[in-house]
Design a protein around this motif. Structure first.
Motif, PDB file in Angstrom:
ATOM      1  N   MET A   1       0.814  -1.228   0.000  1.00  0.00           N
ATOM      2  CA  MET A   1       0.000   0.000   0.000  1.00  0.00           C
ATOM      3  C   MET A   1       0.846   1.276   0.000  1.00  0.00           C
ATOM      4  SD  MET A   1      -1.240   2.623   2.130  1.00  0.00           S
ATOM      5  CE  MET A   1      -1.095   2.007   3.809  1.00  0.00           C
ATOM      6  N   PRO A   2       1.723   1.513   1.002  1.00  0.00           N
ATOM      7  CA  PRO A   2       2.513   2.754   0.986  1.00  0.00           C
ATOM      8  C   PRO A   2       3.519   2.783  -0.151  1.00  0.00           C
ATOM      9  CG  PRO A   2       3.306   1.313   2.718  1.00  0.00           C
ATOM     10  CD  PRO A   2       2.056   0.676   2.172  1.00  0.00           C
ATOM     11  N   THR A   3       4.005   1.613  -0.536  1.00  0.00           N
ATOM     12  CA  THR A   3       4.975   1.546  -1.626  1.00  0.00           C
ATOM     13  C   THR A   3       4.341   2.014  -2.935  1.00  0.00           C
ATOM     14  OG1 THR A   3       5.974  -0.370  -0.517  1.00  0.00           O
ATOM     15  CG2 THR A   3       6.641   0.040  -2.783  1.00  0.00           C
ATOM     16  N   PHE A   4       3.132   1.535  -3.200  1.00  0.00           N
ATOM     17  CA  PHE A   4       2.425   1.924  -4.419  1.00  0.00           C
ATOM     18  C   PHE A   4       2.095   3.416  -4.419  1.00  0.00           C
ATOM     19  CE2 PHE A   4      -1.342   2.538  -7.043  1.00  0.00           C
ATOM     20  CZ  PHE A   4      -0.988   1.878  -8.215  1.00  0.00           C
ATOM     21  N   LEU A   5       1.544   3.902  -3.302  1.00  0.00           N
ATOM     22  CA  LEU A   5       1.156   5.313  -3.223  1.00  0.00           C
ATOM     23  C   LEU A   5       2.363   6.239  -3.357  1.00  0.00           C
ATOM     24  CD1 LEU A   5      -1.540   5.206  -0.388  1.00  0.00           C
ATOM     25  CD2 LEU A   5      -1.903   5.483  -2.846  1.00  0.00           C
ATOM     26  N   CYS A   6       3.469   5.877  -2.710  1.00  0.00           N
ATOM     27  CA  CYS A   6       4.679   6.710  -2.825  1.00  0.00           C
ATOM     28  C   CYS A   6       5.244   6.662  -4.237  1.00  0.00           C
ATOM     29  CB  CYS A   6       5.729   6.256  -1.812  1.00  0.00           C
ATOM     30  SG  CYS A   6       5.302   6.685  -0.106  1.00  0.00           S
ATOM     31  N   GLY A   7       5.091   5.510  -4.899  1.00  0.00           N
ATOM     32  CA  GLY A   7       5.520   5.415  -6.290  1.00  0.00           C
ATOM     33  C   GLY A   7       4.740   6.358  -7.186  1.00  0.00           C
ATOM     34  N   ILE A   8       3.429   6.470  -6.930  1.00  0.00           N
ATOM     35  CA  ILE A   8       2.585   7.388  -7.692  1.00  0.00           C
ATOM     36  C   ILE A   8       2.955   8.835  -7.380  1.00  0.00           C
ATOM     37  CG2 ILE A   8       0.222   8.228  -8.017  1.00  0.00           C
ATOM     38  CD1 ILE A   8       0.690   5.518  -9.286  1.00  0.00           C
ATOM     39  N   ILE A   9       3.111   9.148  -6.088  1.00  0.00           N
ATOM     40  CA  ILE A   9       3.407  10.518  -5.665  1.00  0.00           C
ATOM     41  C   ILE A   9       4.767  10.984  -6.190  1.00  0.00           C
ATOM     42  CG2 ILE A   9       3.841  11.999  -3.661  1.00  0.00           C
ATOM     43  CD1 ILE A   9       1.852  10.126  -2.121  1.00  0.00           C
ATOM     44  N   LEU A  10       5.775  10.107  -6.056  1.00  0.00           N
ATOM     45  CA  LEU A  10       7.134  10.462  -6.469  1.00  0.00           C
ATOM     46  C   LEU A  10       7.399  10.207  -7.952  1.00  0.00           C
ATOM     47  CD1 LEU A  10       9.069   8.971  -3.415  1.00  0.00           C
ATOM     48  CD2 LEU A  10       8.591  11.388  -3.848  1.00  0.00           C
ATOM     49  N   LYS A  11       6.411   9.594  -8.619  1.00  0.00           N
ATOM     50  CA  LYS A  11       6.539   9.238 -10.035  1.00  0.00           C
ATOM     51  C   LYS A  11       7.770   8.356 -10.245  1.00  0.00           C
ATOM     52  CE  LYS A  11       4.150  13.402 -11.586  1.00  0.00           C
ATOM     53  NZ  LYS A  11       4.208  14.659 -12.369  1.00  0.00           N
ATOM     54  N   LEU A  12       7.883   7.341  -9.387  1.00  0.00           N
ATOM     55  CA  LEU A  12       9.009   6.410  -9.462  1.00  0.00           C
ATOM     56  C   LEU A  12       8.456   5.008  -9.740  1.00  0.00           C
ATOM     57  CD1 LEU A  12      12.171   6.564  -9.013  1.00  0.00           C
ATOM     58  CD2 LEU A  12      11.717   5.474  -6.817  1.00  0.00           C
ATOM     59  N   ARG A  13       8.641   4.557 -10.966  1.00  0.00           N
ATOM     60  CA  ARG A  13       8.063   3.288 -11.402  1.00  0.00           C
ATOM     61  C   ARG A  13       8.539   2.079 -10.587  1.00  0.00           C
ATOM     62  NH1 ARG A  13       7.759   2.298 -17.718  1.00  0.00           N
ATOM     63  NH2 ARG A  13       6.444   4.140 -17.426  1.00  0.00           N
ATOM     64  N   PRO A  14       9.841   2.005 -10.183  1.00  0.00           N
ATOM     65  CA  PRO A  14      10.270   0.852  -9.391  1.00  0.00           C
ATOM     66  C   PRO A  14       9.471   0.654  -8.101  1.00  0.00           C
ATOM     67  CG  PRO A  14      12.178   2.014 -10.218  1.00  0.00           C
ATOM     68  CD  PRO A  14      10.991   2.859 -10.561  1.00  0.00           C
ATOM     69  N   LEU A  15       9.012   1.732  -7.470  1.00  0.00           N
ATOM     70  CA  LEU A  15       8.167   1.590  -6.280  1.00  0.00           C
ATOM     71  C   LEU A  15       6.820   0.973  -6.641  1.00  0.00           C
ATOM     72  CD1 LEU A  15       8.792   4.921  -4.311  1.00  0.00           C
ATOM     73  CD2 LEU A  15       9.325   2.609  -3.528  1.00  0.00           C
ATOM     74  N   ILE A  16       6.265   1.393  -7.762  1.00  0.00           N
ATOM     75  CA  ILE A  16       4.982   0.833  -8.205  1.00  0.00           C
ATOM     76  C   ILE A  16       5.138  -0.655  -8.530  1.00  0.00           C
ATOM     77  CG2 ILE A  16       3.197   0.962  -9.993  1.00  0.00           C
ATOM     78  CD1 ILE A  16       3.882   3.970 -10.248  1.00  0.00           C
ATOM     79  N   VAL A  17       6.207  -0.989  -9.238  1.00  0.00           N
ATOM     80  CA  VAL A  17       6.483  -2.393  -9.565  1.00  0.00           C
ATOM     81  C   VAL A  17       6.703  -3.203  -8.291  1.00  0.00           C
ATOM     82  CG1 VAL A  17       8.112  -3.962 -10.694  1.00  0.00           C
ATOM     83  CG2 VAL A  17       7.422  -1.853 -11.841  1.00  0.00           C
ATOM     84  N   GLY A  18       7.446  -2.619  -7.337  1.00  0.00           N
ATOM     85  CA  GLY A  18       7.686  -3.293  -6.059  1.00  0.00           C
ATOM     86  C   GLY A  18       6.402  -3.575  -5.318  1.00  0.00           C
ATOM     87  N   ALA A  19       5.472  -2.635  -5.354  1.00  0.00           N
ATOM     88  CA  ALA A  19       4.175  -2.824  -4.696  1.00  0.00           C
ATOM     89  C   ALA A  19       3.395  -3.955  -5.349  1.00  0.00           C
ATOM     90  CB  ALA A  19       3.366  -1.536  -4.746  1.00  0.00           C
ATOM     91  N   ILE A  20       3.414  -3.994  -6.677  1.00  0.00           N
ATOM     92  CA  ILE A  20       2.707  -5.060  -7.402  1.00  0.00           C
ATOM     93  C   ILE A  20       3.312  -6.412  -7.077  1.00  0.00           C
ATOM     94  CG2 ILE A  20       2.223  -5.974  -9.715  1.00  0.00           C
ATOM     95  CD1 ILE A  20       2.054  -3.002 -10.632  1.00  0.00           C
ATOM     96  N   ILE A  21       4.647  -6.474  -6.936  1.00  0.00           N
ATOM     97  CA  ILE A  21       5.323  -7.720  -6.541  1.00  0.00           C
ATOM     98  C   ILE A  21       4.870  -8.140  -5.144  1.00  0.00           C
ATOM     99  CG2 ILE A  21       7.569  -8.727  -5.921  1.00  0.00           C
ATOM    100  CD1 ILE A  21       8.757  -7.099  -8.266  1.00  0.00           C
TER     101      ILE A  21
ATOM    102  N   PRO B   1      12.198 -11.404   2.378  1.00  0.00           N
ATOM    103  CA  PRO B   1      13.429 -10.853   1.792  1.00  0.00           C
ATOM    104  C   PRO B   1      13.259 -10.463   0.324  1.00  0.00           C
ATOM    105  CG  PRO B   1      13.900 -12.862   3.026  1.00  0.00           C
ATOM    106  CD  PRO B   1      12.414 -12.739   2.956  1.00  0.00           C
ATOM    107  N   VAL B   2      12.527 -11.294  -0.431  1.00  0.00           N
ATOM    108  CA  VAL B   2      12.288 -10.984  -1.842  1.00  0.00           C
ATOM    109  C   VAL B   2      11.502  -9.686  -1.966  1.00  0.00           C
ATOM    110  CG1 VAL B   2      11.169 -11.764  -3.968  1.00  0.00           C
ATOM    111  CG2 VAL B   2      12.332 -13.419  -2.496  1.00  0.00           C
ATOM    112  N   THR B   3      10.488  -9.547  -1.125  1.00  0.00           N
ATOM    113  CA  THR B   3       9.661  -8.334  -1.132  1.00  0.00           C
ATOM    114  C   THR B   3      10.491  -7.103  -0.811  1.00  0.00           C
ATOM    115  OG1 THR B   3       7.719  -9.582  -0.458  1.00  0.00           O
ATOM    116  CG2 THR B   3       7.663  -7.219  -0.090  1.00  0.00           C
ATOM    117  N   MET B   4      11.352  -7.201   0.186  1.00  0.00           N
ATOM    118  CA  MET B   4      12.158  -6.052   0.587  1.00  0.00           C
ATOM    119  C   MET B   4      13.109  -5.616  -0.517  1.00  0.00           C
ATOM    120  SD  MET B   4      11.166  -5.010   3.496  1.00  0.00           S
ATOM    121  CE  MET B   4       9.546  -5.426   2.856  1.00  0.00           C
ATOM    122  N   ILE B   5      13.703  -6.580  -1.209  1.00  0.00           N
ATOM    123  CA  ILE B   5      14.606  -6.241  -2.312  1.00  0.00           C
ATOM    124  C   ILE B   5      13.846  -5.512  -3.409  1.00  0.00           C
ATOM    125  CG2 ILE B   5      16.011  -7.208  -4.176  1.00  0.00           C
ATOM    126  CD1 ILE B   5      16.816  -9.449  -2.218  1.00  0.00           C
ATOM    127  N   ALA B   6      12.680  -6.055  -3.767  1.00  0.00           N
ATOM    128  CA  ALA B   6      11.911  -5.501  -4.880  1.00  0.00           C
ATOM    129  C   ALA B   6      11.230  -4.184  -4.536  1.00  0.00           C
ATOM    130  CB  ALA B   6      10.862  -6.518  -5.341  1.00  0.00           C
TER     131      ALA B   6
END
Length: 199
Positions: free
Chosen positions: A135-155, A176-181
């Protein structure tokens, strides 16, 4: 009169540029993503080792180290607040996103403790936390316009679904996989972007 008009126009240009600079200031430098990403990564790996290699009954104790990380974060944010001259709207929104995440984590812990059933508890605790991490990873990805955060949230969300259909002994390995992504890779990318914009 013409000189006065030019001066006024120049003043407006300067004011507008200052507003845009404050509005577009990239203040997120990835430190907290890296802090929590590595802290959760190390703790989850340590719990795996304690549980599956040493068969320790107190394997869950490693998570108490998160309180030390939280205390460090409080002092770190207090220091950052004092040093920062301009607090942007983006800063405020991100602060509230992570505040909601923290409240939800506490509520989930409380609800699991009150409604504890061993079979259901261990089967659903990690998938539900993966949903929360997203949840926060996806929202911060949208706010910061950083695609890796959005991808990480989807993972995070995909792994939560996968974990729901796998044995609980593999659930710890999803963290651990989640934290890396979701936090570590984006954290380094944010740091790189911050350094590039502050040169």
């Amino acid at each position: 009169m013409q000189q006065e008009n030019i001066t006024n126009q120049q003043s407006l240009v300067i004011i507008e540029s200052m507003i845009n600079k404050a509005k577009n200031q990239f203040s997120e430098h990835g430190h907290l993503y890296l802090l929590w990403g590595w802290a959760v990564f190390i703790s989850s790996m340590a719990q795996c080792v304690l549980l599956y290699v040493f068969h320790s009954e107190k394997h869950y104790m490693v998570w108490f180290s998160m309180w030390l990380v939280l205390i460090y974060q409080i002092f770190y944010l207090r220091k950052e607040r004092k040093q920062k001259r301009v607090k942007t709207y983006t800063d405020e929104i991100i602060t509230f996103v992570w505040l909601v995440f923290f409240i939800l984590m506490c509520l989930f812990d409380f609800l699991y403790a009150v409604n504890f059933e061993p079979d259901k508890h261990y089967r659903f605790i990690y998938p539900s936390f993966l949903v929360l991490y997203g949840m926060p990873t996806f929202l911060c990805g949208i706010i910061l316009k950083l695609r890796p955060l959005i991808v990480g949230a989807i993972i995070c969300w995909w792994l939560s679904i996968i974990a729901s259909f796998t044995s609980t002994q593999f659930h710890l390995l999803t963290l651990p996989v989640t934290m890396i992504a979701a936090w570590i890779i984006p954290g380094y990318l944010l740091r790189k972007k911050f350094k590039r914009q502050t040169i």
